[in-house]
Design a protein around this motif. Structure first.
Motif, PDB file in Angstrom:
ATOM      1  N   LYS A  21       1.056  -1.007   0.094  1.00 33.66           N
ATOM      2  CA  LYS A  21      -0.114  -0.082   0.212  1.00 33.66           C
ATOM      3  C   LYS A  21       1.015   1.344  -0.111  1.00 33.66           C
ATOM      4  O   LYS A  21       0.709   2.006   0.357  1.00 33.66           O
ATOM      5  N   VAL A  24       2.642   4.323  -1.444  1.00 34.70           N
ATOM      6  CA  VAL A  24       1.434   5.227  -2.805  1.00 34.70           C
ATOM      7  C   VAL A  24       2.694   6.217  -3.115  1.00 34.70           C
ATOM      8  O   VAL A  24       3.892   7.247  -1.813  1.00 34.70           O
ATOM      9  N   CYS A  29       3.880   9.533  -4.798  1.00 33.02           N
ATOM     10  CA  CYS A  29       3.241  10.870  -5.885  1.00 33.02           C
ATOM     11  C   CYS A  29       3.882  11.490  -6.426  1.00 33.02           C
ATOM     12  O   CYS A  29       5.217  12.132  -6.010  1.00 33.02           O
ATOM     13  N   TYR A  38      -8.091   2.445  -5.076  1.00 35.58           N
ATOM     14  CA  TYR A  38      -6.863   2.464  -5.562  1.00 35.58           C
ATOM     15  C   TYR A  38      -6.786   2.250  -3.641  1.00 35.58           C
ATOM     16  O   TYR A  38      -5.078   1.331  -3.548  1.00 35.58           O
ATOM     17  N   PHE A  39      -6.755   3.333  -3.532  1.00 33.79           N
ATOM     18  CA  PHE A  39      -6.136   3.267  -2.191  1.00 33.79           C
ATOM     19  C   PHE A  39      -6.121   2.433  -0.910  1.00 33.79           C
ATOM     20  O   PHE A  39      -5.626   2.103  -0.290  1.00 33.79           O
ATOM     21  N   ILE A  42       0.778   2.182  -5.376  1.00 35.61           N
ATOM     22  CA  ILE A  42       0.464   3.257  -6.521  1.00 35.61           C
ATOM     23  C   ILE A  42       1.452   4.040  -6.613  1.00 35.61           C
ATOM     24  O   ILE A  42       2.022   4.235  -5.712  1.00 35.61           O
ATOM     25  N   ALA A  63       0.397  13.588  -9.344  1.00 34.18           N
ATOM     26  CA  ALA A  63      -1.027  13.693  -8.168  1.00 34.18           C
ATOM     27  C   ALA A  63      -1.692  14.739  -7.460  1.00 34.18           C
ATOM     28  O   ALA A  63      -1.804  15.187  -6.454  1.00 34.18           O
ATOM     29  N   LEU A 117      -5.186  12.327  -1.640  1.00 34.82           N
ATOM     30  CA  LEU A 117      -4.164  11.680  -1.288  1.00 34.82           C
ATOM     31  C   LEU A 117      -4.240  11.172  -0.027  1.00 34.82           C
ATOM     32  O   LEU A 117      -4.946  12.005   1.199  1.00 34.82           O
ATOM     33  N   ARG A 149       2.562   9.456   2.554  1.00 39.42           N
ATOM     34  CA  ARG A 149       2.711   8.973   1.375  1.00 39.42           C
ATOM     35  C   ARG A 149       4.187   9.824   1.163  1.00 39.42           C
ATOM     36  O   ARG A 149       4.475  10.716   1.817  1.00 39.42           O
TER      37      ARG A 149
END
Length: 157
Positions: free
Chosen positions: A28, A30, A32, A96-97, A103, A108, A115, A119
């Motif tokens: 998970k 993320v 950006c 998707y989060f 990801i 972003a 968001l 991240r």
């Protein structure tokens, strides 16, 4: 909040940075990516995907918005929001989060208020034809530790 600046002198430097970040990956995650056209966002994603051993060709999903790659170590969801229009909630991006995988989001800043709090933001700025200033801004302890780990032995310093 700490931020880390790196000088990339070539596409290969950007790929090595992506590979170093991939080596510290977690479920998970993320990432950006923000920066003008042609500053290295897709190059970064290609390097990350290669390190995940994804055997598909990575291209910018500009017209699809989201491309899913499931052939590597973990699923990679690559988003390009440059042409995003309309209601973000109707696109399915937010779903998707909650999915397992990693990801990477190009552009972003287009969905900044949606968001996750935790991240890694990466900003690309061209300063010469090949040279880039890349700024990493971690949000959350996992991302701060990731930056410390990869940058403590990185060849960029």
């Amino acid at each position: 909040m700490d931020e880390y600046k790196i000088v990339s002198k070539s596409e290969n430097d950007t790929i090595v940075l992506a590979q170093n970040i991939e080596s510290e990956k977690f479920n998970k995650m993320v990432i950006c990516l923000n920066g003008d056209l042609g500053t290295g966002k897709t190059v970064f994603t290609k390097g990350f995907a290669d390190a995940l051993e994804i055997d598909e060709t990575i291209t910018s999903p500009t017209f699809n918005i989201i491309k899913e790659y499931n052939s590597g170590e973990v699923p990679l969801y690559h988003m390009d929001l440059y042409r995003l229009e309309g209601d973000i909630k109707s696109t399915g991006i937010l779903d998707y989060f909650d999915r397992d995988g990693i990801i990477i989001i190009e552009w972003a800043n287009m969905i900044e208020k949606y968001l996750p709090e935790e991240r890694l933001d990466i900003y690309f700025k061209a300063v010469e034809e090949e040279k880039r200033i890349i700024k990493l801004v971690p949000h959350g302890i996992k991302y701060e530790e990731l930056c410390e780990d990869i940058l403590s032995w990185s060849h960029f310093f």
